[in-house]
Enzyme design. Sequence first.
Site: not given
Length: 467
Positions: A238-240
């Site tokens: 995911s983005k993180r």
Amino acid sequence: MQQVITRFPPSPTGYLHIGGARTSLFNWLFARSRRGQFILRIEDTDVERSTEESVKAILDAMEWLELGWDEGPYFQTKRLEVYREYAEKLLKTGHAYWCECSARELEQRRGTALAEGRKPKYDGACRSKALGEGTNRVLRFRSPESGTTVLNDIIKGPIEFENSELDDLVIVKSDGIPTYNFAVVVDDITMGITHVIRGDDHVNNTPRQILIYRALGAKLPEFGHVPMIHGEDRSPLSKRHGATSVMEYKKMGFLPEALLNCLVRLGWSHGDEEIFSREELIEKFSLENVGKSPSIFTMEKLLWLNAHYIKEKRAEELVELLRPFAAAHNYPEKSDAFMAAAIRTLRPRVHTLVEMAEAMRFYMVEEIEFDPEAAAKFLTAEMVPVFSRLISELSALATFDEETLEPVFRNTAQELKVKLGKIAQPVRVALTGGTKSPGLFEIMEVLGKDAVIERLKRARSGRAEER
RNA sequence: GUCCCCAUCGUCUAGCCCGGUCCAGGACAUCGGCCUUUCACGCCGACGACACCGGUUCAAAUCCGGUUGGGGACGCCA
């Protein structure tokens, strides 16, 4: 034998990410390797979240990766009549029924079920109400209450599901738009999809879909569920986890062939081989060699692969790819030939085009900046006469290439009774501003006689002024 | 909570289906060396894993069962 048809069906709710790219790649490769067709289908039935920007972003990424499709892109929102037709069919055969339970109610019931430790499935409240179509009503699929549904997965093998675990899923929302599980089935049937290759987060949807195929009297495609790609903490990407968008990798200076090569090895292997050209992949790819366990995506091998492809690519092609990165540094314009020559010297020591553009600085700018530490250490007063001598030697040269330059330096070093390194490092600093660079003679050949002499003079006068 | 999936070096993986050739092979990363005008490239070497327990067997990374751990699904999202 029947022709293979695969598809990649992204939903346009964001950019194309690493996982999607790999799924797409596998579908593309499988179709290509079997001389089949590859279809692109945009699953935009979530009208709220779907955007045109996302569609464009996905198309751009597919294009950059050169994953060309033979048909499409199809848009599900433009095929609503098709779904309606199939919904009618299910309704007529008693495989579907209208339900008036509100979303709010359902949410409540789910909450209670979960709290009581029961499986939060639809309780079938409207199952036998024999309701007709109406506002705020949804169409549900009548799922068998008993029996077993088997998914014979190409990658994972047979997986059994108790039908009692399944519930009556919504197939048409109250706004008349089909839900995912229904739309995929209808599309895959009508588009003649023979092989459904997708992430294994869809395994649990598959028995429901199989049931719908059966209710529709349609032939089942083959299913192959590939394991997910995780981030370094083993949670789904995911983005993180940093860069997850394919196009971010373009911006970071990666070559598409490197990303593809990296992605294909996440889950798939062919013996001990690591490097695969597109042609080799098409020739060697098979679903039998796709692993079952999830993998973690890291940049380590991607960097290595990218370095490899940078070394392998024609310098002229790299010039084209590098221009946007060079432009970001506001370097003065240089000819293709000059840049290609510079690239050839820099090539073995960079991993990305971004690094290349940075490393190129001393070739591109007129007035290089000196690294203070390097200048202090190597541009010493005792180098002044050495530089002077080199300047006069070099000025006398008619040709200015590696072959003629090297003897000049070797002789000079010998006559001054010092090691070549003793004069090489100061010259390197004079020419590049720092202590790390490609070979001295390569640099000089690319830079050319005038620039070299000018830089030597500048370095020498810098010293002279200080005295 | 229920159902489903997965489990080999730090990471990607080979081997597992068809037990012995595996005191487990390759690649990336890391470390050391060689090469060398610097830094790289390249080459050589080192480190490093069959999650655990039990069963089957003369023999198990490979077959079976369980445990643990991780992941997924349970939407009028896809």
